[in-house]
Enzyme design. Structure first.
Site, PDB file in Angstrom:
ATOM      1  N   LYS A   5       2.030  -1.257  -8.920  1.00 19.34           N
ATOM      2  CA  LYS A   5       3.287  -0.910  -9.582  1.00 19.34           C
ATOM      3  C   LYS A   5       4.496  -1.594  -8.947  1.00 19.34           C
ATOM      4  CE  LYS A   5       5.936   1.235 -12.486  1.00 19.34           C
ATOM      5  NZ  LYS A   5       6.003   0.647 -13.837  1.00 19.34           N
TER       6      LYS A   5
ATOM      7  N   GLU B 140       8.173 -10.722 -23.075  1.00 18.52           N
ATOM      8  CA  GLU B 140       7.819  -9.371 -22.639  1.00 18.52           C
ATOM      9  C   GLU B 140       6.613  -8.852 -23.440  1.00 18.52           C
ATOM     10  OE1 GLU B 140       8.345  -7.541 -20.236  1.00 18.52           O
ATOM     11  OE2 GLU B 140       7.871  -5.507 -20.879  1.00 18.52           O
TER      12      GLU B 140
ATOM     13  N   ARG C 184       0.612   2.542  -6.879  1.00 16.72           N
ATOM     14  CA  ARG C 184       1.250   1.478  -6.096  1.00 16.72           C
ATOM     15  C   ARG C 184       0.234   0.469  -5.565  1.00 16.72           C
ATOM     16  NH1 ARG C 184       6.966   2.044  -5.998  1.00 16.72           N
ATOM     17  NH2 ARG C 184       7.369   4.199  -6.465  1.00 16.72           N
TER      18      ARG C 184
ATOM     19  N   CYS D 176       0.827  -1.195   0.000  1.00 15.99           N
ATOM     20  CA  CYS D 176       0.000   0.000   0.000  1.00 15.99           C
ATOM     21  C   CYS D 176       0.861   1.245   0.000  1.00 15.99           C
ATOM     22  CB  CYS D 176      -0.852   0.051   1.262  1.00 15.99           C
ATOM     23  SG  CYS D 176      -1.309  -1.536   1.917  1.00 15.99           S
TER      24      CYS D 176
ATOM     25  N   HIS E  29       7.222 -28.450 -31.092  1.00 17.36           N
ATOM     26  CA  HIS E  29       7.280 -29.461 -30.034  1.00 17.36           C
ATOM     27  C   HIS E  29       6.021 -29.461 -29.173  1.00 17.36           C
ATOM     28  CE1 HIS E  29      11.357 -30.514 -31.064  1.00 17.36           C
ATOM     29  NE2 HIS E  29      11.728 -29.245 -30.990  1.00 17.36           N
TER      30      HIS E  29
ATOM     31  N   TRP F 230      -3.453  -2.325  -1.896  1.00 18.30           N
ATOM     32  CA  TRP F 230      -3.456  -3.443  -2.841  1.00 18.30           C
ATOM     33  C   TRP F 230      -3.520  -4.687  -1.967  1.00 18.30           C
ATOM     34  CZ3 TRP F 230       0.384  -7.317  -4.260  1.00 18.30           C
ATOM     35  CH2 TRP F 230       0.025  -8.041  -5.409  1.00 18.30           C
TER      36      TRP F 230
ATOM     37  N   GLU G 158      -1.190  -7.926 -19.387  1.00 14.62           N
ATOM     38  CA  GLU G 158      -1.452  -7.133 -18.183  1.00 14.62           C
ATOM     39  C   GLU G 158      -2.340  -5.933 -18.441  1.00 14.62           C
ATOM     40  OE1 GLU G 158       2.036  -5.680 -16.103  1.00 14.62           O
ATOM     41  OE2 GLU G 158       3.032  -5.164 -17.959  1.00 14.62           O
TER      42      GLU G 158
ATOM     43  N   ASN H  95       1.362  -0.149   6.253  1.00 14.35           N
ATOM     44  CA  ASN H  95       1.909  -0.966   5.146  1.00 14.35           C
ATOM     45  C   ASN H  95       2.605  -2.173   5.731  1.00 14.35           C
ATOM     46  OD1 ASN H  95       1.275   0.717   3.078  1.00 14.35           O
ATOM     47  ND2 ASN H  95       3.299   1.651   2.943  1.00 14.35           N
ATOM     48  N   GLY H  96       2.545  -3.290   5.006  1.00 13.28           N
ATOM     49  CA  GLY H  96       3.285  -4.465   5.459  1.00 13.28           C
ATOM     50  C   GLY H  96       2.373  -5.425   6.191  1.00 13.28           C
TER      51      GLY H  96
ATOM     52  N   LYS I 173       3.113  -7.733 -21.765  1.00 14.63           N
ATOM     53  CA  LYS I 173       2.552  -6.385 -21.955  1.00 14.63           C
ATOM     54  C   LYS I 173       1.088  -6.478 -22.369  1.00 14.63           C
ATOM     55  CE  LYS I 173       4.611  -4.482 -20.453  1.00 14.63           C
ATOM     56  NZ  LYS I 173       5.699  -4.312 -19.571  1.00 14.63           N
TER      57      LYS I 173
HETATM   58  O1  M6R Z   1      10.114  -2.806 -10.011  1.00 13.83           O
HETATM   59  P1  M6R Z   1      10.524  -4.119 -10.591  1.00 13.83           P
HETATM   60  O2  M6R Z   1      11.236  -3.967 -11.884  1.00 13.83           O
HETATM   61  O3  M6R Z   1      11.319  -4.953  -9.626  1.00 13.83           O
HETATM   62  O4  M6R Z   1       9.182  -4.890 -10.871  1.00 13.83           O
HETATM   63  C1  M6R Z   1       9.183  -6.202 -11.334  1.00 13.83           C
HETATM   64  C2  M6R Z   1       7.837  -6.601 -11.891  1.00 13.83           C
HETATM   65  O5  M6R Z   1       6.870  -6.586 -10.895  1.00 13.83           O
HETATM   66  C3  M6R Z   1       7.400  -5.668 -13.019  1.00 13.83           C
HETATM   67  O6  M6R Z   1       8.349  -5.633 -14.035  1.00 13.83           O
HETATM   68  C4  M6R Z   1       6.049  -6.126 -13.613  1.00 13.83           C
HETATM   69  O7  M6R Z   1       6.206  -7.343 -14.267  1.00 13.83           O
HETATM   70  C5  M6R Z   1       5.502  -5.052 -14.546  1.00 13.83           C
HETATM   71  N1  M6R Z   1       4.119  -4.817 -14.248  1.00 13.83           N
HETATM   72  C6  M6R Z   1       5.608  -5.397 -15.968  1.00 13.83           C
HETATM   73  O8  M6R Z   1       5.051  -4.459 -16.809  1.00 13.83           O
END
Ligand code: M6R
Length: 640
Positions: free
Chosen positions: A635, A512, A53, A28, A535, A102, A519, A128-129, A516
């Site tokens: 994030k 990747e 976040r 959070c 395969h 979150w 997500e 948080n935590g 993208k």
């Molecule tokens: O802040 P970080 O690069 O350590 O984050 C790692 C992943 O959580 C982050 O790259 C996530 O996969 C993204 N949402 C991808 O777009």
């Protein structure tokens, strides 16, 4: 030996959430205000800045000016829901706290949203935590007659504080006793009716900082919350608490000893967090890539000594280097997988890559002369931090490649290389990915240079290659952006699933690409090695599953990709290719081709990244998705 760099004054443009938890719990953002202005303005604005976040519920509490009544407002869903509720209330307090959540611990309901209060509504807490021993504490409190209304661990904090405030004579004594009862990793801010001019800020493992204003003070899990209000920041040391009024801050360790305060000056322009004319942060960040890649290269070139010192790698260490170990999560792991090729090909060093989320559960074979590099945009990802700690527990030095100089990873590791990408706000990583690739390319060349494997001229050429690839990335988007939005996004948003294929550096890039799309558009996509198609996965090829194939400039690999394209076409698959200029054989096979300018072969992913991201973005936009804040995500994943 790696050297740990220490900077007293940062001059940076980005703040990262400094949250960390070693247990599963809420990830959070928390903020607090005490001063002479109405707190709701700062609290809501601060939360807006940190909302990316975590955004499944939010809450606000303040003490009213008259009578110091505790007003607590919570809402399920995004921050806008909370804002509507707060704006409907006559909120006039000068002391307030706020929270965005979150959830991983109790559903994302209004009842579970923070702030949480005690039995008599005398105090409120945002947190948080996780409180690891919350269950036993709760049992004891229930036995004493305390009543709980949520499933969260945070509510326990409110009741423990209630008990301690009744028991102890002073506030600091109450907090000392309180923290002695808590287990876990946490940061929390509390306000109390009996102390209407005071905030309590407590930090253990989860970061928390205090912004020092003029007759006002700010508390937040990330200094981005108060960027523009003050540049004087106290990063609370681990296991400390602060009693904060508008005039003063008293900082204590967990035994109650007063601590000296190290105030840092961090100049952050709030403008760097605006999206200006762009509809989404993601779009802004996609477009920023050419500029930030070039800026990063220039920074490395013009600040050679500083960059090298911060890396913390001595000439001796370079000479003895026998292996490289890259690790990270999500997009950062994909960058690591691409970087692996750089170190193996350019430095001749065996290179491993690990998913940080798996790292701790695998056997670990310490490599004395290995270079361990954590890759993380935020520098806060809990899985990556835990991998760092495991490696460091073996007394091995670790370096961080990150976008956030003030991050926990920079503080906990022995050296760092900064991405210089500026704030990345959209949850889907874009410019961090391309700057990660660029900085790994630069680092591999720099190590090759230090080892005498390449000449300074070749180093300079590599730097030019990076800039040229950045130009190609830009041209590719420009070439297709109109048709992408008008035509292709409409067509491909109808697809139920996608398959993304690549070989060599193109394989992690395909992963990747698939990530993208998934997500932000919620369309299922799988990134797959093109050579593995036959395969098994070829069984999925049909007209309803577009296959996106990323080309390669190496003639041998290219021919293999052409063969893969033919396999797809032979099964009547719909083929989309990202090909380089002149690759006509592949282009002719495709139902849809995106043609990109030629670059240095290892930089193919960099050159194609912008358009690949724009493709996903356009589809998600066509589907009306919440692109910057996709469902279920946050994030910085600061919990395991
Ligand atoms: O802040 P970080 O690069 O350590 O984050 C790692 C992943 O959580 C982050 O790259 C996530 O996969 C993204 N949402 C991808 O777009």
């Amino acid at each position: 030996m790696l050297m740990r760099g220490f900077q007293k004054t940062f001059s940076i443009v980005f703040g990262g959430t400094l949250l960390l938890s070693t247990f599963s719990g809420d990830a959070c953002s928390i903020v607090g205000y005490v001063g002479g202005k109405y707190c709701k303005e700062f609290v809501l604005k601060g939360l807006s800045r940190l909302e990316y976040r975590g955004y499944d519920s939010a809450g606000f509490a303040c003490l009213t000016q008259q009578n110091h009544d505790l007003l607590c407002i919570r809402a399920e869903g995004k921050l806008d829901q909370l804002k509507k509720k707060v704006l409907n209330e006559a909120v006039d307090g000068f002391v307030g706290i706020g929270h965005t959540r979150w959830a991983t611990h109790g559903a994302a309901t209004e009842a579970n949203a923070h702030p949480h209060v005690d039995c008599h509504n005398t105090l409120a807490i945002v947190h948080n935590g996780i409180i690891e021993n919350f269950f036993s504490l709760k049992e004891q409190l229930v036995a004493q007659g305390h009543q709980f209304v949520s499933q969260t661990d945070t509510e326990v904090l409110a009741h423990v504080l209630e008990v301690e405030l009744q028991k102890q004579l002073t506030l600091d004594a109450a907090i000392v006793d309180m923290v002695s009862k808590l287990k876990g990793a946490y940061a929390f801010i509390a306000l109390m009716r009996d102390k209407p001019d005071t905030l309590i800020a407590v930090r253990k493992s989860s970061p928390l900082c205090i912004g020092l204003g003029n007759h006002e003070n700010f508390v937040a899990s990330d200094f981005l919350a108060f960027a523009g209000k003050t540049n004087k920041i106290l990063f609370m040391p681990d296991e400390s608490f602060a009693v904060v009024t508008k005039q003063a801050i008293a900082l204590y360790d967990f035994k109650g000893n007063l601590l000296a305060q190290e105030i840092k000056t961090i100049d952050v322009s709030p403008a760097t967090y605006e999206k200006f004319e762009h509809e989404h942060y993601m779009l802004k960040e996609i477009y920023e890539q050419p500029k930030v890649i070039k800026k990063m290269v220039d920074y490395y070139v013009n600040n050679e000594q500083e960059v090298w010192k911060n890396l913390g790698i001595s000439p001796d260490q370079i000479a003895q280097l026998q292996s490289v170990h890259l690790f990270g999560c999500g997009t950062s792991w994909h960058a690591a997988r691409i970087g692996q090729f750089f170190f193996e090909i350019l430095c001749g060093l065996p290179t491993s890559t690990s998913l940080a989320s798996e790292f701790r559960y695998m056997p670990f074979f310490p490599k004395k002369n290995g270079l361990y590099v954590a890759i993380s945009q935020s520098g806060e990802t809990a899985d990556t931090l835990e991998a760092i700690r495991l490696i460091k527990a073996h007394e091995l030095p670790v370096m961080t490649l990150t976008n956030v100089v003030s991050s926990t990873m920079v503080r906990e590791t022995d050296g760092h290389l900064l991405l210089k990408a500026g704030p990345e706000i959209a949850v889907a990583s874009t410019k961090a990915f391309t700057t990660q690739i660029a900085s790994l390319y630069w680092l591999a060349h720099r190590i090759a240079l230090a080892k005498g494997l390449i000449t300074p001229e070749r180093m300079a050429q590599a730097e030019q290659e990076l800039k040229q690839a950045a130009d190609v990335l830009e041209e590719a988007i420009e070439r297709y952006k109109v048709d992408m939005v008008k035509t292709y996004a409409k067509k491909y948003s109808q697809a139920k699933r996608f398959m993304y294929l690549g070989r060599h550096v193109g394989y992690p890039f395909a992963m990747e690409g698939a990530l993208k799309l998934k997500e932000i558009s919620y369309i299922f996509a799988q990134g797959y090695p093109a050579g593995e198609l036959k395969h098994g996965s070829i069984a999925l090829v049909d007209l309803e599953t577009p296959v996106v194939l990323f080309s390669h400039l190496d003639p041998v690999i290219y021919q293999k990709l052409v063969a893969n394209a033919q396999e797809v076409k032979a099964r009547k698959g719909h083929l989309i290719v990202f090909a380089f200029e002149g690759q006509d054989e592949l282009i002719k096979l495709a139902d849809q081709s995106f043609i990109i300018g030629r670059v240095a072969p290892l930089l193919e992913p960099l050159a194609m990244a912008g358009l690949m991201q724009f493709f996903a973005y356009s589809i998600a936009k066509e589907l009306g998705c919440d692109i910057d804040k996709p469902r279920n995500l946050a994030k910085a994943v600061t919990v395991e």
